[in-house]
Design a protein around this motif. Structure first.
Motif, PDB file in Angstrom:
ATOM      1  N   VAL A  67      43.492  -7.470  32.706  1.00 50.50           N
ATOM      2  CA  VAL A  67      42.661  -8.579  32.223  1.00 50.50           C
ATOM      3  C   VAL A  67      43.491  -9.859  32.184  1.00 50.50           C
ATOM      4  O   VAL A  67      43.015 -10.947  32.564  1.00 50.50           O
ATOM      5  CB  VAL A  67      42.068  -8.265  30.838  1.00 50.50           C
ATOM      6  N   ILE A  68      44.738  -9.748  31.724  1.00 53.36           N
ATOM      7  CA  ILE A  68      45.614 -10.924  31.670  1.00 53.36           C
ATOM      8  C   ILE A  68      45.840 -11.489  33.080  1.00 53.36           C
ATOM      9  O   ILE A  68      45.793 -12.712  33.299  1.00 53.36           O
ATOM     10  CB  ILE A  68      46.957 -10.557  31.004  1.00 53.36           C
ATOM     11  N   GLU A  69      46.072 -10.579  34.037  1.00 52.62           N
ATOM     12  CA  GLU A  69      46.279 -11.029  35.417  1.00 52.62           C
ATOM     13  C   GLU A  69      45.018 -11.711  35.958  1.00 52.62           C
ATOM     14  O   GLU A  69      45.089 -12.749  36.635  1.00 52.62           O
ATOM     15  CB  GLU A  69      46.666  -9.846  36.304  1.00 52.62           C
ATOM     16  N   ASP A  70      43.848 -11.135  35.649  1.00 53.84           N
ATOM     17  CA  ASP A  70      42.582 -11.737  36.098  1.00 53.84           C
ATOM     18  C   ASP A  70      42.372 -13.101  35.454  1.00 53.84           C
ATOM     19  O   ASP A  70      41.858 -14.044  36.093  1.00 53.84           O
ATOM     20  CB  ASP A  70      41.414 -10.812  35.753  1.00 53.84           C
ATOM     21  N   LEU A  71      42.775 -13.240  34.181  1.00 52.45           N
ATOM     22  CA  LEU A  71      42.629 -14.513  33.475  1.00 52.45           C
ATOM     23  C   LEU A  71      43.539 -15.567  34.100  1.00 52.45           C
ATOM     24  O   LEU A  71      43.148 -16.742  34.271  1.00 52.45           O
ATOM     25  CB  LEU A  71      42.946 -14.323  31.992  1.00 52.45           C
ATOM     26  N   LYS A  72      44.753 -15.175  34.426  1.00 51.16           N
ATOM     27  CA  LYS A  72      45.684 -16.102  35.083  1.00 51.16           C
ATOM     28  C   LYS A  72      45.107 -16.579  36.428  1.00 51.16           C
ATOM     29  O   LYS A  72      45.176 -17.773  36.768  1.00 51.16           O
ATOM     30  CB  LYS A  72      47.037 -15.423  35.299  1.00 51.16           C
ATOM     31  N   ALA A  73      44.542 -15.631  37.189  1.00 59.75           N
ATOM     32  CA  ALA A  73      43.960 -15.998  38.495  1.00 59.75           C
ATOM     33  C   ALA A  73      42.772 -16.933  38.313  1.00 59.75           C
ATOM     34  O   ALA A  73      42.587 -17.884  39.099  1.00 59.75           O
ATOM     35  CB  ALA A  73      43.520 -14.724  39.222  1.00 59.75           C
ATOM     36  N   LEU A  74      41.972 -16.703  37.272  1.00 54.13           N
ATOM     37  CA  LEU A  74      40.818 -17.554  36.986  1.00 54.13           C
ATOM     38  C   LEU A  74      41.262 -18.982  36.710  1.00 54.13           C
ATOM     39  O   LEU A  74      40.650 -19.948  37.188  1.00 54.13           O
ATOM     40  CB  LEU A  74      40.045 -16.992  35.803  1.00 54.13           C
ATOM     41  N   HIS A  79      47.015 -17.448  27.388  1.00 53.58           N
ATOM     42  CA  HIS A  79      46.215 -17.813  28.552  1.00 53.58           C
ATOM     43  C   HIS A  79      44.798 -18.215  28.157  1.00 53.58           C
ATOM     44  O   HIS A  79      44.185 -19.047  28.842  1.00 53.58           O
ATOM     45  CB  HIS A  79      46.192 -16.668  29.562  1.00 53.58           C
ATOM     46  N   VAL A  80      44.283 -17.645  27.039  1.00 55.75           N
ATOM     47  CA  VAL A  80      42.972 -18.091  26.548  1.00 55.75           C
ATOM     48  C   VAL A  80      43.046 -19.557  26.146  1.00 55.75           C
ATOM     49  O   VAL A  80      42.164 -20.372  26.468  1.00 55.75           O
ATOM     50  CB  VAL A  80      42.508 -17.219  25.370  1.00 55.75           C
ATOM     51  N   PHE A  92      35.085 -16.138  32.547  1.00 60.57           N
ATOM     52  CA  PHE A  92      35.943 -16.071  31.355  1.00 60.57           C
ATOM     53  C   PHE A  92      35.283 -15.211  30.272  1.00 60.57           C
ATOM     54  O   PHE A  92      35.934 -14.382  29.621  1.00 60.57           O
ATOM     55  CB  PHE A  92      36.223 -17.494  30.839  1.00 60.57           C
ATOM     56  N   ARG A  93      33.955 -15.426  30.069  1.00 64.31           N
ATOM     57  CA  ARG A  93      33.223 -14.640  29.072  1.00 64.31           C
ATOM     58  C   ARG A  93      33.246 -13.146  29.419  1.00 64.31           C
ATOM     59  O   ARG A  93      33.389 -12.293  28.554  1.00 64.31           O
ATOM     60  CB  ARG A  93      31.777 -15.117  28.991  1.00 64.31           C
ATOM     61  N   GLU A  94      33.120 -12.857  30.683  1.00 63.75           N
ATOM     62  CA  GLU A  94      33.167 -11.462  31.112  1.00 63.75           C
ATOM     63  C   GLU A  94      34.532 -10.838  30.823  1.00 63.75           C
ATOM     64  O   GLU A  94      34.627  -9.691  30.370  1.00 63.75           O
ATOM     65  CB  GLU A  94      32.838 -11.374  32.604  1.00 63.75           C
ATOM     66  N   LEU A  95      35.572 -11.625  31.093  1.00 65.13           N
ATOM     67  CA  LEU A  95      36.926 -11.120  30.808  1.00 65.13           C
ATOM     68  C   LEU A  95      37.131 -10.917  29.299  1.00 65.13           C
ATOM     69  O   LEU A  95      37.771  -9.943  28.864  1.00 65.13           O
ATOM     70  CB  LEU A  95      37.982 -12.081  31.358  1.00 65.13           C
ATOM     71  N   GLN A  96      36.579 -11.843  28.482  1.00 63.94           N
ATOM     72  CA  GLN A  96      36.679 -11.693  27.030  1.00 63.94           C
ATOM     73  C   GLN A  96      36.011 -10.398  26.566  1.00 63.94           C
ATOM     74  O   GLN A  96      36.555  -9.645  25.757  1.00 63.94           O
ATOM     75  CB  GLN A  96      36.023 -12.891  26.326  1.00 63.94           C
ATOM     76  N   ASN A  97      34.815 -10.154  27.066  1.00 65.30           N
ATOM     77  CA  ASN A  97      34.091  -8.939  26.687  1.00 65.30           C
ATOM     78  C   ASN A  97      34.825  -7.685  27.150  1.00 65.30           C
ATOM     79  O   ASN A  97      34.856  -6.665  26.448  1.00 65.30           O
ATOM     80  CB  ASN A  97      32.673  -8.963  27.262  1.00 65.30           C
ATOM     81  N   THR A  98      35.395  -7.777  28.365  1.00 68.87           N
ATOM     82  CA  THR A  98      36.175  -6.632  28.862  1.00 68.87           C
ATOM     83  C   THR A  98      37.365  -6.356  27.954  1.00 68.87           C
ATOM     84  O   THR A  98      37.647  -5.205  27.596  1.00 68.87           O
ATOM     85  CB  THR A  98      36.664  -6.906  30.296  1.00 68.87           C
ATOM     86  N   TRP A  99      38.070  -7.428  27.570  1.00 67.41           N
ATOM     87  CA  TRP A  99      39.239  -7.298  26.682  1.00 67.41           C
ATOM     88  C   TRP A  99      38.844  -6.637  25.357  1.00 67.41           C
ATOM     89  O   TRP A  99      39.516  -5.718  24.880  1.00 67.41           O
ATOM     90  CB  TRP A  99      39.847  -8.680  26.434  1.00 67.41           C
ATOM     91  N   ARG A 100      37.756  -7.128  24.772  1.00 66.45           N
ATOM     92  CA  ARG A 100      37.339  -6.595  23.479  1.00 66.45           C
ATOM     93  C   ARG A 100      36.850  -5.153  23.569  1.00 66.45           C
ATOM     94  O   ARG A 100      36.885  -4.409  22.585  1.00 66.45           O
ATOM     95  CB  ARG A 100      36.243  -7.480  22.887  1.00 66.45           C
ATOM     96  N   GLY A 101      36.391  -4.736  24.723  1.00 65.66           N
ATOM     97  CA  GLY A 101      35.899  -3.372  24.892  1.00 65.66           C
ATOM     98  C   GLY A 101      36.992  -2.354  25.147  1.00 65.66           C
ATOM     99  O   GLY A 101      36.742  -1.146  25.095  1.00 65.66           O
TER     100      GLY A 101
END
Length: 647
Positions: free
Chosen positions: A188-195, A236-237, A208-217
């Motif tokens: 998720v961190i790598e995907d956030l950096k790429a975003l 990164h957030v 970004f919202r999708e990544l947040q939900n993925t992180w929390r899940g």
């Protein structure tokens, strides 16, 4: 806050640790969250005991975050397990409770209860084992040959094995899941950096919202990686929000919502800071910190430091209260340790050098058991503090038990010798129980009864049977002895009949004189000596004579002498020389006492030489002197009469 150039260092550090460190395996007894702080709870180990003022807010926050990291590995679902006092249950009931726990509750949540059952079971079974061993040794067994098996212990061992297998399997699966979750979070961190790098303003916020939900899940991660991964993710957030300048509406709405949520968390933390239950407050604070990290995003840059300071301040207050609680707890532990060490010293220095008999050792065993009770009643300690003390306690009791076992090992051979001695006495008693040589046999039986008492213990399995045989032979003989002794020959029966008739004839006569009473006494004695079984007739006749003498108008001292002569003449007629000797000793004693009393009273009178004769005190002393002198005359008459007797 992490600067952008710190990101790589953090991630590299995490990866490096993964490669160079062995993954920490779940401990054999995993710590589990409890509802209240027990006094035996482990106090955090500290090289130095800093005051609350010396602990900075940042250090307090770090300590809480470490606890949050530990909790990241745990299953948040919590089953309510009933509280039971396992100390009062028997071994079978303890097995039943352990089986219920294993079958009905999550294996990772029953550690406290399983440990309590284990302690209670080992304590009770240890006591049972000691009793069985003591009985085995008392019956002549050798300590090295002692064995004891119990179905209840076998079932307990099986249940404990099942518990450990399920626990180990759970923690093995947990370790695997934690590693998988860590890999997902790093992705998720790598995907956030790429975003952030791509910065496509049309789709980036949705992604970004999708990544947040993925992180929390994603579930928990290894506690050693939790804080590092969260800080990297948070960094990164915040970068994302700082770069979201093209869609300020989305950003401002998020900042506003996040601020509201963080202010609620701050308020809850401040309320917890006012709680008197420091244990509950600290556990709830960990949940708030987890929500702050996991569920609530960043706020506007200008507000970040302010809200964090408020949250950190409440954290510091709760942290300080908890440390104060542990200081008090540590003081209690110190008192418990001192009490336990004092008991250990007493047991270690217990003197058994004077123990020579089974009775001596039984007394020592009771005293040691009382000391053991003091040890356990002194209080509970956390494992890290109790382990060394427990080893000292076991060493001290083992020292006592070794000496005790050596004694009973020696007793085994002594008891075999005692067994042979008692068998020999039983053989003697059986061979003589039908003897008619009453005088010699009676003396022999008295001697073997005395010898029996002097012989020590025999193996318990023979003790009762031996005693029954010996007692039976002795009782059989003495029943025969008393039966023949109480049997009357014709001559004795004639004397009994004559004296009964004599007393019956006396009842018709109510008038007596001194001479007639003397004649009655002489006539009674002339009838002969009563056998032992009919001596009660002498007592009845004495009462008749006493009644007759009471009707005579004679001097008191003369009356006393007549009664005395009646008694003494009866002793002489029955050849009861022992009674005559006792009477002689008694009379001489009374003469000495009377002389001393007279001398003492006359000496007291010398202090009243100036007092008048009608002084009540003087008159009382003189009256008492006169009474003792009169008694002395009678006692001397009795002595003179006894001396004239020929026996």
């Amino acid at each position: 806050m992490l600067e952008p150039n710190e990101e790589k260092e953090i991630l590299d550090s995490s990866v490096l640790k993964d490669k160079n460190e062995n993954q920490e395996k779940p401990p054999s007894e995993k710590e589990e969250e409890v509802n209240a702080v027990d006094e035996s709870e482990e106090i955090p180990t500290e090289k130095k005991e800093p005051s609350n003022e010396e602990i900075s807010t940042e250090e307090a926050v770090v300590e809480v975050e470490k606890e949050v990291a530990k909790d990241s590995e745990k299953d948040e679902r919590k089953e309510q397990i009933p509280e039971i006092d396992y100390e009062v249950l028997d071994l079978g009931a303890l097995n039943s409770e352990l089986e219920k726990l294993i079958n009905n509750y999550p294996i990772q949540q029953i550690r406290t209860q399983a440990e309590a059952i284990k302690n209670a079971f080992n304590k009770k079974f240890g006591t049972l084992l000691a009793e069985k061993k003591e009985a085995f040794l008392a019956e002549g067994g050798n300590a090295i040959d002692f064995q004891f098996s119990s179905p209840v212990k076998q079932k307990y061992n099986g249940l404990l094995s099942d518990y450990r297998k399920k626990r180990d399997r759970y923690y093995g699966d947990l370790e695997k899941q934690l590693k998988e979750n860590l890999a997902k979070r790093l992705q998720v961190i790598e995907d956030l950096k790429a975003l952030i790098q791509e910065a496509d303003t049309k789709t980036m916020y949705k992604q970004f919202r999708e990544l947040q939900n993925t992180w929390r899940g994603i579930g928990g991660v290894p506690k050693t990686k939790y804080n590092d991964t969260w800080r990297t993710y948070q960094h990164h957030v915040e970068r994302f929000y700082d770069l979201l300048h093209l869609s300020n509406d989305f950003r401002d709405i998020d900042f506003k919502n996040n601020l509201e949520q963080k202010l609620i968390l701050i308020q809850k933390a401040q309320e917890l800071a006012d709680s008197d239950d420091s244990g509950y407050a600290f556990r709830e604070l960990q949940k708030l910190h987890k929500q702050w990290k996991e569920e609530v995003g960043p706020v506007a840059k200008e507000m970040r430091e302010e809200v964090w300071k408020k949250f950190s301040a409440a954290t510091k207050t709760i942290h300080d209260k908890r440390h104060d609680h542990y200081r008090v707890l540590k003081s209690k532990h110190k008192d418990v340790i001192e009490k336990k060490l004092k008991v250990i010293e007493t047991i270690d220095q217990y003197d058994v050098s004077k123990n020579k008999t089974h009775k001596d050792w039984q007394q020592s065993i009771r005293e040691i058991e009382a000391l053991r009770k003091q040890y356990f009643e002194a209080g509970k300690l956390p494992y890290s503090k109790s382990e060394n003390i427990w080893l000292q306690f076991k060493a001290a009791t083992k020292k006592f038990n070794q000496v005790k076992n050596e004694f009973y090992k020696g007793e085994k051979s002594n008891q075999q010798e005692n067994l042979q001695k008692k068998l020999a006495l039983i053989e003697t008693a059986e061979s003589l129980k039908d003897s008619k040589d009453w005088e010699a046999t009676t003396e022999t039986f008295k001697k073997i009864q005395s010898d029996w008492k002097k012989i020590g213990h025999v193996p318990r399995k023979f003790s009762d049977d031996l005693w029954k045989k010996f007692k039976g032979a002795c009782n059989y003989y003495f029943d025969r002895f008393h039966e023949q002794k109480n049997a009357l020959n014709p001559e004795q029966q004639a004397i009994v009949d004559a004296k009964k008739s004599f007393m019956e004839n006396l009842k018709d006569s109510d008038k007596h004189t001194k001479e007639s009473v003397k004649e009655l006494m002489n006539a009674w004695n002339a009838l002969g000596r009563l056998p032992r079984s009919a001596r009660h007739l002498d007592s009845k006749f004495s009462k008749i004579i006493d009644k007759a003498l009471g009707t005579l108008a004679i001097d008191k001292s003369e009356l006393v002498m007549l009664k005395f002569r009646n008694i003494v003449d009866g002793y002489l007629a029955n050849n009861n020389f022992k009674k005559l000797d006792s009477e002689l000793i008694f009379v001489r004693k009374k003469i000495d006492e009377s002389v001393r009393e007279i001398q003492q009273l006359e000496n007291n009178l010398s202090f009243f030489s100036n007092a008048k004769d009608d002084n009540p005190l003087v008159q009382n002393v003189r009256t008492r002197v006169e009474g003792f002198k009169n008694d002395l005359v009678v006692w001397k008459q009795k002595l003179a009469y006894l001396k004239k007797l020929e026996y």
